[in-house]
Motif scaffolding. Sequence first.
Motif, PDB file in Angstrom:
ATOM      1  N   ARG A 216       0.870  -1.193  -0.122  1.00  0.00           N
ATOM      2  CA  ARG A 216      -0.068  -0.138   0.094  1.00  0.00           C
ATOM      3  C   ARG A 216       0.912   1.314   0.039  1.00  0.00           C
ATOM      4  NH1 ARG A 216      -5.171   1.235   4.163  1.00  0.00           N
ATOM      5  NH2 ARG A 216      -5.817   3.123   2.968  1.00  0.00           N
ATOM      6  N   TRP A 259      -2.787   5.500  -9.913  1.00  0.00           N
ATOM      7  CA  TRP A 259      -3.685   6.261 -10.098  1.00  0.00           C
ATOM      8  C   TRP A 259      -4.471   5.675  -8.668  1.00  0.00           C
ATOM      9  CZ3 TRP A 259      -6.247  10.288 -10.173  1.00  0.00           C
ATOM     10  CH2 TRP A 259      -7.515  10.533 -10.482  1.00  0.00           C
ATOM     11  N   ALA A 260      -4.651   4.422  -8.314  1.00  0.00           N
ATOM     12  CA  ALA A 260      -5.251   4.142  -7.230  1.00  0.00           C
ATOM     13  C   ALA A 260      -4.503   4.583  -5.821  1.00  0.00           C
ATOM     14  CB  ALA A 260      -5.661   2.699  -7.050  1.00  0.00           C
ATOM     15  N   TYR A 261      -2.918   4.264  -5.972  1.00  0.00           N
ATOM     16  CA  TYR A 261      -2.181   4.876  -4.971  1.00  0.00           C
ATOM     17  C   TYR A 261      -2.221   6.318  -4.518  1.00  0.00           C
ATOM     18  CZ  TYR A 261       2.297   6.309  -3.004  1.00  0.00           C
ATOM     19  OH  TYR A 261       3.095   6.939  -2.114  1.00  0.00           O
ATOM     20  N   ARG A 263      -5.152   8.038  -5.339  1.00  0.00           N
ATOM     21  CA  ARG A 263      -6.474   8.330  -4.777  1.00  0.00           C
ATOM     22  C   ARG A 263      -6.366   8.040  -3.392  1.00  0.00           C
ATOM     23  NH1 ARG A 263      -8.173   5.428  -9.070  1.00  0.00           N
ATOM     24  NH2 ARG A 263      -9.800   4.274  -7.762  1.00  0.00           N
ATOM     25  N   ASP A 264      -5.517   7.103  -2.956  1.00  0.00           N
ATOM     26  CA  ASP A 264      -5.810   6.469  -1.475  1.00  0.00           C
ATOM     27  C   ASP A 264      -5.087   7.547  -0.715  1.00  0.00           C
ATOM     28  OD1 ASP A 264      -5.667   5.185   0.640  1.00  0.00           O
ATOM     29  OD2 ASP A 264      -4.119   3.559   0.141  1.00  0.00           O
ATOM     30  N   GLN A 267      -7.434  10.771  -0.419  1.00  0.00           N
ATOM     31  CA  GLN A 267      -8.428  10.649   0.426  1.00  0.00           C
ATOM     32  C   GLN A 267      -8.183  10.294   1.857  1.00  0.00           C
ATOM     33  OE1 GLN A 267     -11.153   7.668  -1.396  1.00  0.00           O
ATOM     34  NE2 GLN A 267     -10.734   8.602  -3.480  1.00  0.00           N
ATOM     35  N   TRP A 306     -10.814  11.883  -8.414  1.00  0.00           N
ATOM     36  CA  TRP A 306      -9.945  11.826  -7.116  1.00  0.00           C
ATOM     37  C   TRP A 306     -10.682  11.345  -6.005  1.00  0.00           C
ATOM     38  CZ3 TRP A 306      -4.945  12.034  -7.002  1.00  0.00           C
ATOM     39  CH2 TRP A 306      -4.115  12.628  -7.658  1.00  0.00           C
ATOM     40  N   THR A 308     -13.192   8.921  -6.229  1.00  0.00           N
ATOM     41  CA  THR A 308     -13.514   7.545  -6.678  1.00  0.00           C
ATOM     42  C   THR A 308     -12.932   6.469  -5.608  1.00  0.00           C
ATOM     43  OG1 THR A 308     -12.296   7.225  -8.460  1.00  0.00           O
ATOM     44  CG2 THR A 308     -14.268   8.175  -8.929  1.00  0.00           C
ATOM     45  N   HIS A 310     -10.885   3.633  -4.468  1.00  0.00           N
ATOM     46  CA  HIS A 310      -9.536   3.200  -4.819  1.00  0.00           C
ATOM     47  C   HIS A 310      -9.159   1.646  -4.387  1.00  0.00           C
ATOM     48  CE1 HIS A 310      -8.382   3.562  -0.742  1.00  0.00           C
ATOM     49  NE2 HIS A 310      -8.954   4.713  -0.581  1.00  0.00           N
ATOM     50  N   HIS A 311      -9.722   1.127  -3.326  1.00  0.00           N
ATOM     51  CA  HIS A 311      -9.675  -0.245  -3.125  1.00  0.00           C
ATOM     52  C   HIS A 311      -8.105  -0.592  -2.376  1.00  0.00           C
ATOM     53  CE1 HIS A 311     -13.779  -0.758  -4.371  1.00  0.00           C
ATOM     54  NE2 HIS A 311     -13.360  -0.579  -5.549  1.00  0.00           N
ATOM     55  N   ARG A 312      -7.323   0.089  -2.209  1.00  0.00           N
ATOM     56  CA  ARG A 312      -6.076  -0.125  -1.717  1.00  0.00           C
ATOM     57  C   ARG A 312      -5.911  -0.633  -0.253  1.00  0.00           C
ATOM     58  NH1 ARG A 312      -1.348  -0.090  -4.733  1.00  0.00           N
ATOM     59  NH2 ARG A 312      -0.306   1.001  -3.138  1.00  0.00           N
TER      60      ARG A 312
END
Length: 341
Positions: A216, A259-261, A263-264, A267, A306, A308, A310-312
């Motif tokens: 993560r 992108w997920a990282y 966004r994590d 947020q 930004w 949405t 991210h599921h990280r």
Amino acid sequence: MSGDGGTAGNTGYGRKAFKRSKSHFADRITADGRDGWPVEAGRYRLVVSRACPWASRAVISRRLLGLEDALSMAITDPIQDDRSWRFTLDPGDRDPVLGIRFLSEAYDRRESGYPGGVSVPAVVDVPSGQLVTNDYQQLTLDLATEWTALHRPGAPDLYPHAWHDEIDEVMADVYEDVNNGVYRAGFATGQEEYEAACAGVFRRLELLTARLERRRYLVGDTVTEADIRLFTTLVRFDAVYHGHFKCNRWKLAENPVLWAYARDLFQTPGFGDTVDFDHIKRHYYQVHAGINPTGIVPLGPDLAGWLTPHHRQELGGRPFGDGTPPGPVRPAEEVPAAGRP
């Protein structure tokens, strides 16, 4: 970011190749005061631009560590003039604490005829009105390690001793190829110079993608200084670096892992709530006249992504370790609606 609007410290983007100079004022504010500047609540003022990635590191660190009461913060106009960073966002166009109109006044009180430009982040000694330091590389490390007596209860350890070597190694690579690499690409004056810098940016981003695919955070299982330094470039990537600096092999939003990282982190309290996309875009597109002579600021990209999922969190990890999230942003320091997704 110095008077050219493009960097922290001194720059040489008009020369054959872009080169970032070291900070001229490298005094440190420490617990024992060995440089003559002891940590002391209320004594210093942090001057930042929300447009600047180097200053944004300090904004994030200050908030995560809960130093708002101990270290006040001044936010400059994202647009400079030839007299440096301006306090035109404040009543009377003056910083209400320092009483100055331009950051250069604090530099001049420290040293006349100093080399280089007027850069942020900068820490100013309130009683004397003198600049203390503009060492953007050391500043946040000292906030994490020297200001511990003034940290909020539950503050995270952003530079854990057991991970120093790995954090330093990761940060060195990120600085060379990503943080500074986008500037070397953007301010390149020759095709070969640009291509080498741009290739270096994406080569490092691909290595970081592999690193973050199954973990993560960059080092350990908590947010560290390394994540802060990568985030401040990633959050600006699609808004300015992809188009304005021609780092356009792909967009951040086209890389599922990064992108997920990003966004994590965005947020996570202390990160996205300090980001002002309006300041970022207006600064880069309106100040860098050599790159964008029309001064036109693009309408995009759409910022809604930004926020949405991210599921990280499925990778585990605890953003604040044994600590807790920071509280709500203080009303006086909230990012205006124009700068938020």
